[in-house]
Every structure is written in C-alpha cells, then in structure tokens.
Design an enzyme around this catalytic site. Structure first.
Site, PDB file in Angstrom:
ATOM      1  N   LYS A 181      14.237   1.924  -3.131  1.00 51.15           N
ATOM      2  CA  LYS A 181      13.104   1.120  -3.647  1.00 51.15           C
ATOM      3  C   LYS A 181      13.412  -0.369  -3.530  1.00 51.15           C
ATOM      4  CE  LYS A 181      10.385   4.438  -4.700  1.00 51.15           C
ATOM      5  NZ  LYS A 181       9.274   4.672  -3.783  1.00 51.15           N
TER       6      LYS A 181
ATOM      7  N   SER B 128       9.382   1.041  -8.475  1.00 49.85           N
ATOM      8  CA  SER B 128       9.702   1.775  -9.705  1.00 49.85           C
ATOM      9  C   SER B 128      10.431   0.865 -10.677  1.00 49.85           C
ATOM     10  CB  SER B 128      10.614   2.949  -9.333  1.00 49.85           C
ATOM     11  OG  SER B 128      11.209   3.513 -10.464  1.00 49.85           O
TER      12      SER B 128
ATOM     13  N   TYR C 276      18.394   6.613  -4.644  1.00 46.59           N
ATOM     14  CA  TYR C 276      16.925   6.553  -4.746  1.00 46.59           C
ATOM     15  C   TYR C 276      16.488   5.137  -5.120  1.00 46.59           C
ATOM     16  CZ  TYR C 276      12.363   6.719  -7.012  1.00 46.59           C
ATOM     17  OH  TYR C 276      11.069   6.433  -7.387  1.00 46.59           O
TER      18      TYR C 276
HETATM   19  P1  NAD Z   1       5.422  13.066  -5.111  1.00 45.38           P
HETATM   20  O1  NAD Z   1       6.684  13.651  -4.578  1.00 45.38           O
HETATM   21  O2  NAD Z   1       4.547  13.928  -5.933  1.00 45.38           O
HETATM   22  O3  NAD Z   1       4.554  12.458  -3.897  1.00 45.38           O
HETATM   23  C1  NAD Z   1       5.151  11.882  -2.761  1.00 45.38           C
HETATM   24  C2  NAD Z   1       4.461  12.488  -1.540  1.00 45.38           C
HETATM   25  O4  NAD Z   1       5.023  11.926  -0.354  1.00 45.38           O
HETATM   26  C3  NAD Z   1       4.660  14.016  -1.421  1.00 45.38           C
HETATM   27  O5  NAD Z   1       3.402  14.631  -1.273  1.00 45.38           O
HETATM   28  C4  NAD Z   1       5.522  14.198  -0.179  1.00 45.38           C
HETATM   29  O6  NAD Z   1       5.217  15.411   0.503  1.00 45.38           O
HETATM   30  C5  NAD Z   1       5.174  12.947   0.618  1.00 45.38           C
HETATM   31  N1  NAD Z   1       6.218  12.506   1.549  1.00 45.38           N
HETATM   32  C6  NAD Z   1       7.534  12.256   1.282  1.00 45.38           C
HETATM   33  N2  NAD Z   1       8.152  11.851   2.392  1.00 45.38           N
HETATM   34  C7  NAD Z   1       7.237  11.818   3.383  1.00 45.38           C
HETATM   35  C8  NAD Z   1       7.270  11.485   4.761  1.00 45.38           C
HETATM   36  N3  NAD Z   1       8.418  11.137   5.367  1.00 45.38           N
HETATM   37  N4  NAD Z   1       6.135  11.560   5.482  1.00 45.38           N
HETATM   38  C9  NAD Z   1       4.971  11.937   4.918  1.00 45.38           C
HETATM   39  N5  NAD Z   1       4.874  12.290   3.607  1.00 45.38           N
HETATM   40  C10 NAD Z   1       5.992  12.228   2.855  1.00 45.38           C
HETATM   41  O7  NAD Z   1       5.820  11.740  -5.906  1.00 45.38           O
HETATM   42  P2  NAD Z   1       4.931  10.865  -6.899  1.00 45.38           P
HETATM   43  O8  NAD Z   1       5.414  11.125  -8.274  1.00 45.38           O
HETATM   44  O9  NAD Z   1       3.507  11.014  -6.581  1.00 45.38           O
HETATM   45  O10 NAD Z   1       5.454   9.424  -6.488  1.00 45.38           O
HETATM   46  C11 NAD Z   1       4.791   8.635  -5.512  1.00 45.38           C
HETATM   47  C12 NAD Z   1       5.620   7.405  -5.239  1.00 45.38           C
HETATM   48  O11 NAD Z   1       5.829   6.701  -6.452  1.00 45.38           O
HETATM   49  C13 NAD Z   1       7.009   7.701  -4.675  1.00 45.38           C
HETATM   50  O12 NAD Z   1       7.325   6.714  -3.719  1.00 45.38           O
HETATM   51  C14 NAD Z   1       7.914   7.560  -5.888  1.00 45.38           C
HETATM   52  O13 NAD Z   1       9.221   7.181  -5.546  1.00 45.38           O
HETATM   53  C15 NAD Z   1       7.210   6.466  -6.671  1.00 45.38           C
HETATM   54  N6  NAD Z   1       7.482   6.530  -8.125  1.00 45.38           N
HETATM   55  C16 NAD Z   1       7.236   7.687  -8.817  1.00 45.38           C
HETATM   56  C17 NAD Z   1       7.516   7.727 -10.184  1.00 45.38           C
HETATM   57  C18 NAD Z   1       7.286   8.991 -10.974  1.00 45.38           C
HETATM   58  O14 NAD Z   1       7.782   9.093 -12.079  1.00 45.38           O
HETATM   59  N7  NAD Z   1       6.523   9.964 -10.495  1.00 45.38           N
HETATM   60  C19 NAD Z   1       8.032   6.597 -10.833  1.00 45.38           C
HETATM   61  C20 NAD Z   1       8.261   5.443 -10.093  1.00 45.38           C
HETATM   62  C21 NAD Z   1       7.961   5.407  -8.734  1.00 45.38           C
HETATM   63  C1  UD1 Z   2      14.010   9.034 -14.340  1.00 44.79           C
HETATM   64  C2  UD1 Z   2      14.921   8.465 -13.266  1.00 44.79           C
HETATM   65  C3  UD1 Z   2      14.302   7.180 -12.729  1.00 44.79           C
HETATM   66  C4  UD1 Z   2      12.903   7.440 -12.202  1.00 44.79           C
HETATM   67  C5  UD1 Z   2      12.057   8.054 -13.328  1.00 44.79           C
HETATM   68  C6  UD1 Z   2      10.680   8.437 -12.872  1.00 44.79           C
HETATM   69  C7  UD1 Z   2      17.209   9.159 -13.831  1.00 44.79           C
HETATM   70  C8  UD1 Z   2      18.544   8.692 -14.302  1.00 44.79           C
HETATM   71  N1  UD1 Z   2      16.245   8.216 -13.827  1.00 44.79           N
HETATM   72  O1  UD1 Z   2      13.875   8.049 -15.316  1.00 44.79           O
HETATM   73  O2  UD1 Z   2      15.079   6.661 -11.675  1.00 44.79           O
HETATM   74  O3  UD1 Z   2      12.302   6.239 -11.757  1.00 44.79           O
HETATM   75  O4  UD1 Z   2      12.725   9.257 -13.801  1.00 44.79           O
HETATM   76  O5  UD1 Z   2      10.741   9.458 -11.918  1.00 44.79           O
HETATM   77  O6  UD1 Z   2      17.040  10.296 -13.442  1.00 44.79           O
HETATM   78  N2  UD1 Z   2      15.095  13.562 -21.054  1.00 44.79           N
HETATM   79  C9  UD1 Z   2      15.570  14.566 -21.864  1.00 44.79           C
HETATM   80  N3  UD1 Z   2      15.554  15.840 -21.396  1.00 44.79           N
HETATM   81  C10 UD1 Z   2      15.074  16.169 -20.163  1.00 44.79           C
HETATM   82  C11 UD1 Z   2      14.566  15.123 -19.335  1.00 44.79           C
HETATM   83  C12 UD1 Z   2      14.593  13.821 -19.811  1.00 44.79           C
HETATM   84  O7  UD1 Z   2      15.998  14.314 -22.981  1.00 44.79           O
HETATM   85  O8  UD1 Z   2      15.102  17.357 -19.780  1.00 44.79           O
HETATM   86  C13 UD1 Z   2      15.065  12.175 -21.575  1.00 44.79           C
HETATM   87  C14 UD1 Z   2      15.845  11.168 -20.732  1.00 44.79           C
HETATM   88  O9  UD1 Z   2      17.179  11.103 -21.150  1.00 44.79           O
HETATM   89  C15 UD1 Z   2      15.053   9.886 -20.983  1.00 44.79           C
HETATM   90  C16 UD1 Z   2      13.613  10.366 -21.208  1.00 44.79           C
HETATM   91  O10 UD1 Z   2      13.727  11.749 -21.555  1.00 44.79           O
HETATM   92  O11 UD1 Z   2      15.498   9.272 -22.172  1.00 44.79           O
HETATM   93  C17 UD1 Z   2      12.755  10.243 -19.965  1.00 44.79           C
HETATM   94  O12 UD1 Z   2      13.409  10.867 -18.871  1.00 44.79           O
HETATM   95  P1  UD1 Z   2      12.739  10.983 -17.423  1.00 44.79           P
HETATM   96  O13 UD1 Z   2      11.400  11.573 -17.564  1.00 44.79           O
HETATM   97  O14 UD1 Z   2      13.724  11.687 -16.538  1.00 44.79           O
HETATM   98  O15 UD1 Z   2      12.539   9.481 -16.947  1.00 44.79           O
HETATM   99  P2  UD1 Z   2      13.586   8.262 -16.824  1.00 44.79           P
HETATM  100  O16 UD1 Z   2      14.874   8.578 -17.485  1.00 44.79           O
HETATM  101  O17 UD1 Z   2      12.912   7.022 -17.252  1.00 44.79           O
END
Ligand code: NAD
Ligand code: UD1
Length: 353
Positions: free
Chosen positions: A152, A124, A148
């Site tokens: 990572k 991430s 969290y």
């Molecule tokens: P998500 O929660 O929708 O998907 C993660 C999946 O992993 C879920 O279906 C959950 O049930 C499964 N899971 C969690 N722990 C498990 C375990 N111990 N065994 C088996 N299954 C398990 O999340 P996502 O948004 O699809 O994210 C996927 C990956 O990308 C995650 O590792 C997350 O940290 C990373 N990531 C997500 C974002 C984002 O904004 N969505 C940003 C950066 C990184």
């Molecule tokens: C958040 C997480 C980051 C994670 C990423 C993707 C925090 C501090 N950071 O980042 O670790 O990798 O999500 O899952 O939680 N915002 C609003 N109102 C809201 C929600 C968000 O104004 O209700 C603003 C935030 O302040 C930010 C932007 O929208 O400026 C995006 O927010 P968000 O979607 O939560 O993503 P990140 O802050 O990048």
C-alpha cells in the site's frame, strides 16, 4: 461519468459499484475472481436494475487489460484489486508484491497509454503502522509493518512519483479504516475465503454457528477494557466516499490522501456487546494471546475528508452490526450457495471475453 472499477466483485468494490450505478454513472468492471464470486455481480445488477460489462481479467495480464481500454470510453478508474491478508503476505511476500504492485503498474501504464489520468486508489490505515497518538491525521508519519502494508505504501509512493512526472494526473489515495456491515438489501456483503482474519466476519460466523467461539486477541492493552480499539466504518458509507473522491478528481489535479473513518473507536468487547444487541444472539468468546503487529488503539481524524470532499460517515455502530448480521444470516455460506429468493435469474451483467 464512465468509471472502470478493478476488484469489482470484492467486498468494497461490489458496494461501490451499487452506489456508482445508483448515482447514474456507467461502470466497466474488472476482476480475476481470485478472492470473490461472480454471483456478487448478479446481485449488483439485481439491486440496481442495471447491467454493465464485466471482464474477467487479471491485472497481471497487460494485454487483456488493454482490451478493456480499447473497447470502452473511460473517464476515471477506481482501483480496488489487490490481495489483502496480512498473515498471508508475511508468508508469501513475493506473491503480494507481484500481484499488488505489478498489477498496479500494469494498470497505470495502460491508463497512460489511453490518456486516462484520474484514479482513486484503495489505501489503508495500515500505512500509519503503530500510530503514536490518536486520532490519526493524514500528515502522520507513514510506516509499513508487513508486506501487505508495504504494497500500500509503495503504491502510494508510485502514484506520488507519477504525479511529479506529469501534473495532468489527478490521484486520490483513500485510507480506509475498518469496513464492516453490508448493503441493506442483504444481497451483497463480505464473503471471506476460509476462516476470517478480521473481527466482524469472525463474530458473524460464530453467530451463525460456523465457528464455535471468538478469540479476543489480548486484554492488556492500555485501553478502557484492555482490548484493542478500532474505527469501524459501514461499507456503504465507505462506498459513498469514493463518489465524493471522484467529484474531487474530476475538478482538480494533484495527489491527495484522505482518511475514511468515523473518528470513533470501539474495543473488541464493545463490538461483541453491540453485535449481541443488534443480532439478539450471544457470542461466546475467550481471551487469547495478543496478535503480533496489532496496535492498541487506531482511529481516524476524518476532518480532511469532511472539509475537502464533503464526506462524513453517517451510519452508527448499531446499523453496522445489524447489516453485518442480516447479510450473514441470509447468506450463511456467502455467495457459494445461491439463495433462490435473492437471485432468481441468470447473469444480469454481461461478461466480456
Ligand atoms: P476483496 O478481496 O474482497 O476484493 C479485492 C478484489 O480484487 C477481489 O475480488 C479479487 O478477486 C480482486 N483481485 C485481486 N487481485 C487481482 C488482480 N491481479 N487482477 C484482478 N482482480 C484482482 O477486498 P476488499 O475488502 O474489497 O478490499 C478492496 C481494496 O481495499 C483492497 O485493495 C484492500 O487492500 C483495500 N483495503 C481493504 C480493507 C478491508 O478491511 N477490507 C481495509 C483497507 C484497505
Ligand atoms: C487488520 C490488519 C490490517 C488491515 C485491517 C483491515 C493485522 C495485524 N492488521 O487490522 O493491516 O488493514 O485488518 O483488513 O492483521 N480481533 C480479535 N479476534 C479476532 C480478530 C480480531 O480480537 O479473531 C481484534 C484485533 O486484535 C483488533 C480488532 O479485533 O484489535 C480488529 O481486528 P481486525 O478486524 O483484524 O482489524 P485490524 O487489526 O485493524
């Protein structure tokens, strides 16, 4: 290729499974469904017309995980499974360390045992902490700001150590920026539990009438309009990045990190405006306190992925907002309420015990 996908039923995993199947790969999928619904798997099958084996397995259960490797030929692993809510990780750090880190170690041990040594890991942009400047390149200093983020960063380091110990490994660390949007079929999308933490699912739930208004977290940042700037990327573009990463690990060993972002930043107010335009719905909002731990500006330098993976994001902000809205409006309650027009039949995938 035959790919094991962990976290397949989640937001990014489900979109990646669709792209993997459409490109002719075989998939074997694992999820314990702690943050997702089985219905997502039906929808993947319905979009692609393909079936695949699903194991409802927790990565913390190494014995059950091992069965997956015994019963299938696996060329490479894409590892999405993990917990991802920042606030929850501050309240429940041990749960996050146990699930994300122990789960990953179990996966890597099992891979090693069955001679599978290619992995794409979901990292991430959070590993850059509070970036000192933008755009953010892969060589910037790394720093985690919460449990969290530390999971990572620690997993990245574990994977680097693993490669140091055995140079047959081929490892790609994909650092995602802010995925939004949904598949154009509007059959799969983001379905957060409870009140969303992230901006786009919050906006779409306001638009659909589930939440009254958006709180904009702070308007005194050093940005053009004072609100936070992020690099939003369409989840289908992100999914395609995984296919490019697989090509890379198929042809070379090593451990490499790549930013997956667009290289463009948009403020919260710009996001509200773009969404209103795409959906034709006003989003009521109020300015609230800034959120602890939020950076002012965060966007990627995506050049390394372009040069070394041959990948670049293609979809623009309008498409991201349109697709987020199409998904939410057709599935106001996410996967919970099965829409008869979307998923008429039973399980298309087949579940393994
Ligand atoms: P998500 O929660 O929708 O998907 C993660 C999946 O992993 C879920 O279906 C959950 O049930 C499964 N899971 C969690 N722990 C498990 C375990 N111990 N065994 C088996 N299954 C398990 O999340 P996502 O948004 O699809 O994210 C996927 C990956 O990308 C995650 O590792 C997350 O940290 C990373 N990531 C997500 C974002 C984002 O904004 N969505 C940003 C950066 C990184
Ligand atoms: C958040 C997480 C980051 C994670 C990423 C993707 C925090 C501090 N950071 O980042 O670790 O990798 O999500 O899952 O939680 N915002 C609003 N109102 C809201 C929600 C968000 O104004 O209700 C603003 C935030 O302040 C930010 C932007 O929208 O400026 C995006 O927010 P968000 O979607 O939560 O993503 P990140 O802050 O990048």
């Amino acid at each position: 290729m035959s790919i094991l996908v962990t976290g397949c039923a989640g937001y990014i995993g489900s979109h990646t499974c669709v792209e993997l199947l459409n490109a002719g790969n075989e998939i074997i999928v694992v999820d314990n469904l702690m943050n997702s619904k089985k219905e997502a798997l039906n929808r993947i099958s319905e979009i692609t017309g393909k079936s695949f084996p699903f194991y409802q397995v927790d990565l913390l259960n190494e014995q059950e995980l091992e069965k997956v490797f015994i019963e299938n030929e696996i060329d490479a692993v894409i590892h999405f499974a993990g917990l991802k809510a920042v606030g929850e990780s501050v309240r429940l750090p041990l749960r996050y360390y146990h699930n994300n880190i122990t789960g990953t170690i179990n996966l890597l041990n099992t891979m090693k045992k069955y001679n599978v040594n290619r992995i794409v890991f979901s990292s991430s942009a959070t590993v850059y902490g509070m970036p000192q400047k933008v755009p953010i390149s892969e060589h910037f200093p790394l720093k985690a700001l919460n449990p969290y983020g530390r999971t990572k960063l620690m997993i990245e380091e574990i994977l680097r150590d693993l490669y140091q110990s055995d140079q047959n490994w081929s490892i790609t660390l994909l650092r995602y920026f802010n995925p939004i949007g949904a598949h154009e079929s509007r059959m799969i999308g983001e379905d957060p539990n409870g009140i969303p933490n992230n901006l786009m699912p919050f906006i779409t739930q306001v638009a659909v009438g589930k939440l009254p208004e958006l709180s904009v977290f702070g308007n005194h940042y050093p940005t053009a309009d004072g609100t936070g700037v992020r690099d939003y990327i369409h989840v289908v573009d992100l999914a395609k990045g995984h296919l490019k990463a697989l090509e890379k690990i198929d042809t070379s060993n090593g451990v490499e990190s790549f930013n997956l972002g667009t290289g463009k930043g948009y403020s919260v107010l710009e996001m509200i405006e773009a969404f209103e335009k795409a959906a034709g719905i006003p989003i009521p909002y109020r300015i609230a306190e800034s959120r602890a731990g939020d950076a002012a500006i965060c966007f990627a330098d995506p050049m390394k992925a372009k040069q070394e993976l041959g990948w670049a994001a293609e979809k623009d902000l309008h498409q991201m907002c349109e697709d987020s809205w199409r998904w939410q409006s057709k599935n106001p309650n996410g996967y919970e309420e099965s829409n008869p027009h979307l998923s008429k039949s039973g399980d298309f995938f087949y579940a393994k015990k």
